[in-house]
Design an enzyme around this catalytic site. Structure first.
Site, PDB file in Angstrom:
ATOM      1  N   HIS A  17      17.211  22.191  49.404  1.00  0.00           N
ATOM      2  CA  HIS A  17      16.094  20.669  49.924  1.00  0.00           C
ATOM      3  C   HIS A  17      14.641  20.189  51.413  1.00  0.00           C
ATOM      4  CE1 HIS A  17      15.917  21.223  45.171  1.00  0.00           C
ATOM      5  NE2 HIS A  17      14.568  22.185  45.542  1.00  0.00           N
ATOM      6  N   LYS A  41       9.408  20.687  29.894  1.00  0.00           N
ATOM      7  CA  LYS A  41      10.724  20.712  30.930  1.00  0.00           C
ATOM      8  C   LYS A  41      11.859  20.004  30.411  1.00  0.00           C
ATOM      9  CE  LYS A  41      10.766  24.190  34.930  1.00  0.00           C
ATOM     10  NZ  LYS A  41      10.541  24.170  36.094  1.00  0.00           N
ATOM     11  N   ARG A  90      15.357  31.145  49.133  1.00  0.00           N
ATOM     12  CA  ARG A  90      17.211  32.018  49.577  1.00  0.00           C
ATOM     13  C   ARG A  90      17.529  33.184  49.920  1.00  0.00           C
ATOM     14  NH1 ARG A  90      18.181  27.771  44.678  1.00  0.00           N
ATOM     15  NH2 ARG A  90      16.209  28.704  44.694  1.00  0.00           N
ATOM     16  N   SER A 128      19.639  24.184  42.439  1.00  0.00           N
ATOM     17  CA  SER A 128      19.782  22.795  41.742  1.00  0.00           C
ATOM     18  C   SER A 128      20.815  23.326  40.170  1.00  0.00           C
ATOM     19  CB  SER A 128      18.317  21.983  40.788  1.00  0.00           C
ATOM     20  OG  SER A 128      17.823  21.633  42.748  1.00  0.00           O
TER      21      SER A 128
HETATM   22  P1  ADP Z   1      11.672  24.862  40.944  1.00  0.00           P
HETATM   23  O1  ADP Z   1      11.861  24.543  39.866  1.00  0.00           O
HETATM   24  O2  ADP Z   1      10.927  25.885  41.307  1.00  0.00           O
HETATM   25  O3  ADP Z   1      12.490  26.476  40.738  1.00  0.00           O
HETATM   26  P2  ADP Z   1      12.993  24.060  43.168  1.00  0.00           P
HETATM   27  O4  ADP Z   1      12.774  22.206  42.280  1.00  0.00           O
HETATM   28  O5  ADP Z   1      14.965  23.688  42.438  1.00  0.00           O
HETATM   29  O6  ADP Z   1      12.703  24.672  42.226  1.00  0.00           O
HETATM   30  O7  ADP Z   1      12.988  24.192  44.654  1.00  0.00           O
HETATM   31  C1  ADP Z   1      12.088  23.535  44.915  1.00  0.00           C
HETATM   32  C2  ADP Z   1      11.484  24.741  46.315  1.00  0.00           C
HETATM   33  O8  ADP Z   1      12.665  24.303  47.255  1.00  0.00           O
HETATM   34  C3  ADP Z   1      11.571  26.011  46.109  1.00  0.00           C
HETATM   35  O9  ADP Z   1      10.845  26.744  46.524  1.00  0.00           O
HETATM   36  C4  ADP Z   1      13.243  26.887  45.698  1.00  0.00           C
HETATM   37  O10 ADP Z   1      13.540  27.997  46.199  1.00  0.00           O
HETATM   38  C5  ADP Z   1      13.386  25.524  47.471  1.00  0.00           C
HETATM   39  N1  ADP Z   1      14.662  26.196  47.442  1.00  0.00           N
HETATM   40  C6  ADP Z   1      15.515  26.017  46.601  1.00  0.00           C
HETATM   41  N2  ADP Z   1      16.625  25.078  47.120  1.00  0.00           N
HETATM   42  C7  ADP Z   1      17.000  25.911  48.710  1.00  0.00           C
HETATM   43  C8  ADP Z   1      17.726  26.184  49.390  1.00  0.00           C
HETATM   44  N3  ADP Z   1      19.353  25.924  49.031  1.00  0.00           N
HETATM   45  N4  ADP Z   1      17.595  26.590  50.414  1.00  0.00           N
HETATM   46  C9  ADP Z   1      16.065  27.118  50.179  1.00  0.00           C
HETATM   47  N5  ADP Z   1      15.124  26.668  49.713  1.00  0.00           N
HETATM   48  C10 ADP Z   1      15.533  26.270  48.447  1.00  0.00           C
END
Ligand code: ADP
Length: 160
Positions: A17, A41, A90, A128
């Site tokens: 992130h 959630k 990803r 995450s």
């Molecule tokens: P969500 O809650 O929508 O599942 P996250 O909060 O985990 O998503 O992530 C927010 C954004 O960051 C999403 O667009 C997700 O695809 C992106 N993201 C999460 N991990 C990575 C990573 N390792 N590399 C690039 N983008 C990421």
């Protein structure tokens, strides 16, 4: 003005992130990291905890701010007059989910443009949910999350 929003759960924020935020900060004039607070959630960290971790991690980026949002992202964007929605991808699995989501958001508000930024290869496997699982078994998180997040995870799981 090129202003974008980067929404997500960030539960917890990972190095993946942060990498997206840092790269986006050098493209957009202003970037708002939007922490989702969805009552349906279950999160490990409260929205305030997630916001405070990200704020600390990006404090050197003067054009990045952090906010909490408990409404639909399209409603938030409309209210704030932001048209660009940034998402990180990803791989193909992410892309197919993100693509559907962008279609849904465009149906809700045709003014919204979703922009995808691909992950840096070193963060390809970081998500995450796996971080939380690893942390619950006291696994080594170095390189996957910033040290302050690793510390917060350790505190959470030792006090559970
Ligand atoms: P969500 O809650 O929508 O599942 P996250 O909060 O985990 O998503 O992530 C927010 C954004 O960051 C999403 O667009 C997700 O695809 C992106 N993201 C999460 N991990 C990575 C990573 N390792 N590399 C690039 N983008 C990421």
């Amino acid at each position: 003005m090129l202003k974008a929003a980067f929404p997500g759960s960030f539960d917890p924020p990972t190095s993946g992130h942060i990498n997206i935020i840092q790269r986006a900060a050098s493209i957009f004039e202003e970037l708002v990291v939007v922490i989702a607070e969805n009552k349906q959630k279950k999160y490990l960290f409260s929205a305030e905890e997630r916001a405070s971790m990200i704020s600390e991690l990006i404090k050197d980026k003067k054009n990045v701010s952090v906010t909490i949002c408990d409404s639909l992202i399209v409603d938030y964007l409309k209210k704030e007059k932001i048209k660009l929605l940034l998402r990180g991808v990803r791989g193909l699995e992410d892309f197919s989910y993100e693509f559907e989501l962008s279609m849904m958001n465009r149906t809700l508000d045709p003014d919204i443009e979703t922009i995808f930024m691909t992950t840096d290869p070193e963060y390809f496997v970081i998500r995450s949910s796996s971080i939380k699982e690893l942390a619950s078994f006291n696994g080594n998180l170095s390189g996957m999350v910033p040290p302050l997040v690793a510390k917060a995870l350790k505190n959470k799981y030792t006090n559970m």
